[in-house]
Scaffold this motif. Structure first.
Motif, mmCIF file in Angstrom:
data_model
loop_
_atom_site.group_PDB
_atom_site.id
_atom_site.type_symbol
_atom_site.label_atom_id
_atom_site.label_comp_id
_atom_site.label_asym_id
_atom_site.label_seq_id
_atom_site.Cartn_x
_atom_site.Cartn_y
_atom_site.Cartn_z
ATOM 1 N N ARG A 1 -9.359 74.554 5.278
ATOM 2 C CA ARG A 1 -9.729 74.583 6.698
ATOM 3 C C ARG A 1 -10.703 73.452 7.024
ATOM 4 O O ARG A 1 -10.537 72.734 8.014
ATOM 5 N N ASP A 2 -11.714 73.271 6.171
ATOM 6 C CA ASP A 2 -12.692 72.209 6.424
ATOM 7 C C ASP A 2 -12.038 70.833 6.348
ATOM 8 O O ASP A 2 -12.333 69.945 7.154
ATOM 9 N N TYR A 3 -11.149 70.665 5.373
ATOM 10 C CA TYR A 3 -10.432 69.396 5.240
ATOM 11 C C TYR A 3 -9.580 69.143 6.487
ATOM 12 O O TYR A 3 -9.579 68.043 7.046
ATOM 13 N N TYR A 4 -8.874 70.167 6.931
ATOM 14 C CA TYR A 4 -8.025 70.028 8.122
ATOM 15 C C TYR A 4 -8.865 69.703 9.357
ATOM 16 O O TYR A 4 -8.528 68.807 10.129
ATOM 17 N N ASP A 5 -9.965 70.422 9.525
ATOM 18 C CA ASP A 5 -10.783 70.262 10.729
ATOM 19 C C ASP A 5 -11.495 68.908 10.792
ATOM 20 O O ASP A 5 -11.686 68.363 11.883
ATOM 21 N N ALA A 6 -11.900 68.373 9.646
ATOM 22 C CA ALA A 6 -12.763 67.204 9.669
ATOM 23 C C ALA A 6 -12.106 65.908 9.186
ATOM 24 O O ALA A 6 -12.590 64.829 9.519
ATOM 25 N N GLU A 7 -11.035 66.009 8.410
ATOM 26 C CA GLU A 7 -10.572 64.805 7.721
ATOM 27 C C GLU A 7 -9.086 64.508 7.882
ATOM 28 O O GLU A 7 -8.714 63.370 8.161
ATOM 29 N N TRP A 8 -8.221 65.493 7.676
ATOM 30 C CA TRP A 8 -6.791 65.222 7.646
ATOM 31 C C TRP A 8 -6.316 64.676 8.985
ATOM 32 O O TRP A 8 -6.580 65.261 10.045
ATOM 33 N N GLY A 9 -5.649 63.548 8.937
ATOM 34 C CA GLY A 9 -5.105 62.945 10.151
ATOM 35 C C GLY A 9 -6.062 62.021 10.879
ATOM 36 O O GLY A 9 -5.685 61.420 11.880
ATOM 37 N N MET A 10 -7.281 61.887 10.363
ATOM 38 C CA MET A 10 -8.226 60.956 10.989
ATOM 39 C C MET A 10 -7.998 59.560 10.404
ATOM 40 O O MET A 10 -7.717 59.415 9.213
ATOM 41 N N PRO A 11 -8.132 58.520 11.225
ATOM 42 C CA PRO A 11 -7.829 57.169 10.753
ATOM 43 C C PRO A 11 -8.737 56.740 9.600
ATOM 44 O O PRO A 11 -9.954 56.906 9.652
ATOM 45 N N VAL A 12 -8.113 56.208 8.573
ATOM 46 C CA VAL A 12 -8.813 55.590 7.442
ATOM 47 C C VAL A 12 -8.356 54.143 7.422
ATOM 48 O O VAL A 12 -7.152 53.875 7.321
ATOM 49 N N ARG A 13 -9.295 53.220 7.523
ATOM 50 C CA ARG A 13 -8.926 51.808 7.646
ATOM 51 C C ARG A 13 -9.688 50.901 6.678
ATOM 52 O O ARG A 13 -9.625 49.680 6.806
ATOM 53 N N ASP A 14 -10.403 51.487 5.739
ATOM 54 C CA ASP A 14 -11.122 50.666 4.762
ATOM 55 C C ASP A 14 -10.394 50.678 3.422
ATOM 56 O O ASP A 14 -9.676 51.630 3.104
ATOM 57 N N GLU A 15 -10.583 49.630 2.654
ATOM 58 C CA GLU A 15 -9.843 49.481 1.395
ATOM 59 C C GLU A 15 -10.106 50.628 0.427
ATOM 60 O O GLU A 15 -9.173 51.229 -0.107
ATOM 61 N N ARG A 16 -11.362 50.949 0.194
ATOM 62 C CA ARG A 16 -11.676 51.994 -0.776
ATOM 63 C C ARG A 16 -11.121 53.344 -0.317
ATOM 64 O O ARG A 16 -10.552 54.088 -1.113
ATOM 65 N N GLY A 17 -11.300 53.658 0.952
ATOM 66 C CA GLY A 17 -10.793 54.926 1.469
ATOM 67 C C GLY A 17 -9.291 55.039 1.334
ATOM 68 O O GLY A 17 -8.761 56.092 0.962
ATOM 69 N N LEU A 18 -8.581 53.962 1.616
ATOM 70 C CA LEU A 18 -7.122 53.987 1.512
ATOM 71 C C LEU A 18 -6.670 54.010 0.062
ATOM 72 O O LEU A 18 -5.713 54.716 -0.288
ATOM 73 N N TYR A 19 -7.374 53.288 -0.805
ATOM 74 C CA TYR A 19 -7.031 53.329 -2.230
ATOM 75 C C TYR A 19 -7.250 54.734 -2.787
ATOM 76 O O TYR A 19 -6.423 55.246 -3.557
ATOM 77 N N GLU A 20 -8.324 55.390 -2.365
ATOM 78 C CA GLU A 20 -8.558 56.768 -2.809
ATOM 79 C C GLU A 20 -7.436 57.683 -2.338
ATOM 80 O O GLU A 20 -6.875 58.456 -3.131
ATOM 81 N N ARG A 21 -7.077 57.617 -1.066
ATOM 82 C CA ARG A 21 -6.033 58.494 -0.537
ATOM 83 C C ARG A 21 -4.697 58.219 -1.217
ATOM 84 O O ARG A 21 -3.948 59.137 -1.546
ATOM 85 N N LEU A 22 -4.387 56.939 -1.419
ATOM 86 C CA LEU A 22 -3.153 56.563 -2.113
ATOM 87 C C LEU A 22 -3.136 57.165 -3.519
ATOM 88 O O LEU A 22 -2.127 57.729 -3.962
ATOM 89 N N SER A 23 -4.264 57.084 -4.205
ATOM 90 C CA SER A 23 -4.367 57.617 -5.570
ATOM 91 C C SER A 23 -4.221 59.130 -5.586
ATOM 92 O O SER A 23 -3.481 59.686 -6.414
ATOM 93 N N LEU A 24 -4.924 59.808 -4.692
ATOM 94 C CA LEU A 24 -4.872 61.273 -4.676
ATOM 95 C C LEU A 24 -3.491 61.782 -4.274
ATOM 96 O O LEU A 24 -3.024 62.796 -4.796
ATOM 97 N N GLU A 25 -2.835 61.090 -3.355
ATOM 98 C CA GLU A 25 -1.475 61.499 -2.985
ATOM 99 C C GLU A 25 -0.539 61.366 -4.185
ATOM 100 O O GLU A 25 0.343 62.210 -4.394
ATOM 101 N N ALA A 26 -0.726 60.324 -4.985
ATOM 102 C CA ALA A 26 0.106 60.158 -6.184
ATOM 103 C C ALA A 26 -0.170 61.274 -7.187
ATOM 104 O O ALA A 26 0.754 61.835 -7.769
ATOM 105 N N PHE A 27 -1.441 61.628 -7.367
ATOM 106 C CA PHE A 27 -1.765 62.720 -8.285
ATOM 107 C C PHE A 27 -1.229 64.056 -7.766
ATOM 108 O O PHE A 27 -0.884 64.938 -8.535
ATOM 109 N N GLN A 28 -1.147 64.210 -6.448
ATOM 110 C CA GLN A 28 -0.697 65.470 -5.861
ATOM 111 C C GLN A 28 0.787 65.723 -6.084
ATOM 112 O O GLN A 28 1.215 66.872 -6.122
#
Length: 196
Positions: free
Chosen positions: A24-51
């Motif tokens: 719920r906290d992830y949905y309310d505060a983070e999921w779907g919000m724009p990420v436009r920095d290199e580290r943030g996108l690399y983290e999301r790319l990595s976690l999606e691959a692990f998922q």
């Protein structure tokens, strides 16, 4: 609507984000919000691959351990990981110990650095933002891939990335606000500012 639940706070959320506090906290505060920095996108790319093949809840619960294990997803540091680091990661019970995904995360850090000369990972990924976003009223209307995610996966593989299939890339596009698949009626629909 069966796919939305109105919480005690009066806010409508999808069923997956309505009963578990972490989701719920992830949905309310983070999921779907724009990420436009290199580290943030690399983290999301990595976690999606692990998922891939696992629940997002599992990955989200392990995210602090992933961040510690992968130097807070600093691509410059991770790109320098060698055999000792791989052995350390494979012994770390706090993360998902999958050798192919660990190797992909290290290789993807190197590919991220290589993209800097061509405008960088943020410009590369956001260059695949579609002209329109879905307007789903139910889970059944939420795509699992798109022409853009298929093209993005192909382009990333050509640039040296691994574990970046079309479905995983569509999940990334949803997570970083490139598309808005919040269900119509959810309190988060349109909240990213990317899509009106």
């Amino acid at each position: 609507m069966a796919d939305l639940v109105v919480g005690d706070d009066g806010l409508a959320r999808p069923t997956w984000a309505s009963h578990d506090a972490l989701l719920r906290d992830y949905y309310d505060a983070e999921w779907g919000m724009p990420v436009r920095d290199e580290r943030g996108l690399y983290e999301r790319l990595s976690l999606e691959a692990f998922q891939s093949g696992l629940s997002w809840r599992t990955i989200l619960a392990k995210r602090p351990a992933f961040r510690a294990a992968f130097a807070d997803f600093d691509p410059e540091v991770v790109a320098g990981f060698g055999d000792d680091d791989v052995a350390r990661l494979m012994a770390d019970a706090g993360i998902v110990r999958n050798r192919r995904k660990v190797d992909a995360t290290i290789g993807n850090a190197r590919a991220t650095l290589a993209l800097r000369d061509a405008g960088g990972l943020p410009a590369f990924l956001w260059g695949f933002q579609p002209a329109e976003t879905p307007v789903p009223h139910s889970y059944a209307e939420v795509p699992t891939s798109s022409p853009e995610s298929i093209a993005l996966a192909k382009a990333l593989r050509k640039a040296g990335f691994a574990h970046v299939g079309p479905t995983t890339m569509y999940a990334l596009m949803e997570a970083v606000g490139m598309v808005d698949t919040h269900l119509v009626g959810s309190h988060r629909r349109g909240s990213s500012g990317v899509w009106a």
